[in-house]
Design an enzyme around this catalytic site. Structure first.
Site, PDB file in Angstrom:
ATOM      1  N   GLY A  49       0.845  -1.185   0.000  1.00  0.00           N
ATOM      2  CA  GLY A  49       0.000   0.000   0.000  1.00  0.00           C
ATOM      3  C   GLY A  49       0.876   1.229   0.000  1.00  0.00           C
ATOM      4  O   GLY A  49       2.089   1.133  -0.149  1.00  0.00           O
ATOM      5  N   VAL A  54       2.922  -5.792   2.847  1.00  0.00           N
ATOM      6  CA  VAL A  54       2.252  -6.816   3.647  1.00  0.00           C
ATOM      7  C   VAL A  54       2.691  -8.213   3.222  1.00  0.00           C
ATOM      8  O   VAL A  54       2.732  -8.526   2.033  1.00  0.00           O
ATOM      9  CB  VAL A  54       0.713  -6.660   3.536  1.00  0.00           C
ATOM     10  N   ASP A 157     -11.501   4.683   6.080  1.00  0.00           N
ATOM     11  CA  ASP A 157     -11.015   4.088   4.817  1.00  0.00           C
ATOM     12  C   ASP A 157     -11.752   2.786   4.518  1.00  0.00           C
ATOM     13  O   ASP A 157     -11.148   1.788   4.117  1.00  0.00           O
ATOM     14  CB  ASP A 157      -9.505   3.861   4.879  1.00  0.00           C
TER      15      ASP A 157
END
Length: 350
Positions: A49, A54, A157
């Site tokens: 991101g 991740v 978000d």
């Protein structure tokens, strides 16, 4: 010279943080305890991101599968906020569980360790969901939102990428709390949050005194995209065009009513691009491919979520009480439903 915008406060959970000790919400004073990342062996990259990378990983001390979110260089304050919020929400319904906070022994890069969810990519998953599946997962997402809102926290978000779904286990988790923030009445917040297609009108018109209801707009956008099989539902080319796309559905007169109520002055650029649009009926978006997912109840729910006026949107708790979710509530109130799933798995094994 126009005066300042009118104030606004959340209809629910407005005083949650003022009733707690300062230590609960003062994330800048929080000192996370950082363990050693050596306990975790990275297996494969799951994604990246703006603020992190991740990985799927294994906790070598107990062989447990986890997710490690390695944070990119970012202000310490932002990291503290995410950690404090995750710690405050730990154990909450359908909130991703923070297992550990660690640092790489050499680079000193911070990383967050989470429970692993066997997620199906939403672009594939949303194409196969049944009417009941959509009701079920939306209800599960509302549980997560009502929980974080009740804890004085806005996610800011909400979008498909941040809703992990293990469809086989019917398990949902709300992830990525990097933009989440504590709600304090009358505080003015940054409008540069959320992802374009899920940004509420308040963000697009630069209204800073928003609250939890921002998340309810984003959830409404997700619901619309699921039932109408239109991803994303409001497909703006930029932040200005995003409001135009919304106005083409909700109407321009209604938009001006909203701006007037809160004394909001619109960016002059909108004069050239907004035009004049009538409010559309939700039925206009029904076609042969999505008809099986649409019902009068879902259109009523959608209508009460996708409102310009943030104060008029249903709260998470109100949404959960909507008739659209009656079939889910009915199923979840039957104690045998979980046993039935388990026993059906057992009968084949016998």
């Amino acid at each position: 010279m126009p005066g300042p915008a009118a104030g606004s406060r959340a209809r629910v959970y407005a005083e949650v943080n003022s009733l707690r000790s300062r230590e609960y919400w003062d994330y800048e004073a929080h000192v996370p305890s950082w363990g050693n990342q050596d306990d975790y062996q990275l297996v494969r990259k799951l994604g990246r991101g703006k603020y992190s990378e991740v990985f799927e990983a294994i906790n070598i001390t107990n062989n447990e599968r986890v997710v490690v979110k390695i944070l990119k260089p970012v202000k310490k304050k932002k990291i503290k906020r995410e950690v404090k919020i995750l710690e405050n929400l730990r154990g909450g319904t359908n909130i991703i569980n923070l297992i550990d906070t660690v640092k790489d022994p050499v680079s000193k890069t911070p990383a967050l360790v989470f429970e692993y969810i066997n997620n199906t990519d939403f672009k594939q998953l949303y194409q196969i969901l049944t009417d009941f599946d959509i009701r079920f997962y939306m209800y599960e997402l509302l549980k997560a939102l009502d929980y974080c809102h009740s804890m004085g926290i806005m996610h800011r978000d909400v979008k498909p990428h941040n809703v992990m779904i293990d469809h086989q286990q019917k398990k949902l988790r709300l992830i990525d709390w990097g933009l989440a923030e504590f709600y304090h009445p009358a505080q003015e917040y940054n409008v540069r949050v959320a992802s374009r297609y899920f940004k509420g009108p308040e963000l697009l018109v630069d209204y800073q005194m928003y609250d939890y209801s921002l998340d309810m707009w984003s959830l409404g956008c997700m619901l619309a995209s699921m039932i109408f099989r239109k991803e994303p539902f409001f497909h703006g080319q930029d932040n200005y065009d995003q409001l135009v796309r919304i106005a083409k559905v909700l109407g321009t007169d209604e938009l001006y009513g909203y701006l007037k109520k809160y004394h909001i002055e619109l960016d002059p650029h909108f004069n050239d691009i907004l035009g004049q649009h009538s409010r559309k009926r939700w039925e206009n978006f029904i076609h042969s491919e999505n008809r099986h997912l649409v019902s009068p109840e879902v259109l009523d729910l959608l209508d009460k979520l996708l409102r310009y006026d943030h104060q008029q949107r249903l709260t998470a708790k109100e949404a959960m009480e909507h008739p659209y979710f009656y079939p889910v509530v009915k199923e979840q109130s039957q104690p045998s439903s979980e046993n039935a799933v388990l026993s059906s798995g057992l009968t084949t094994a016998r």
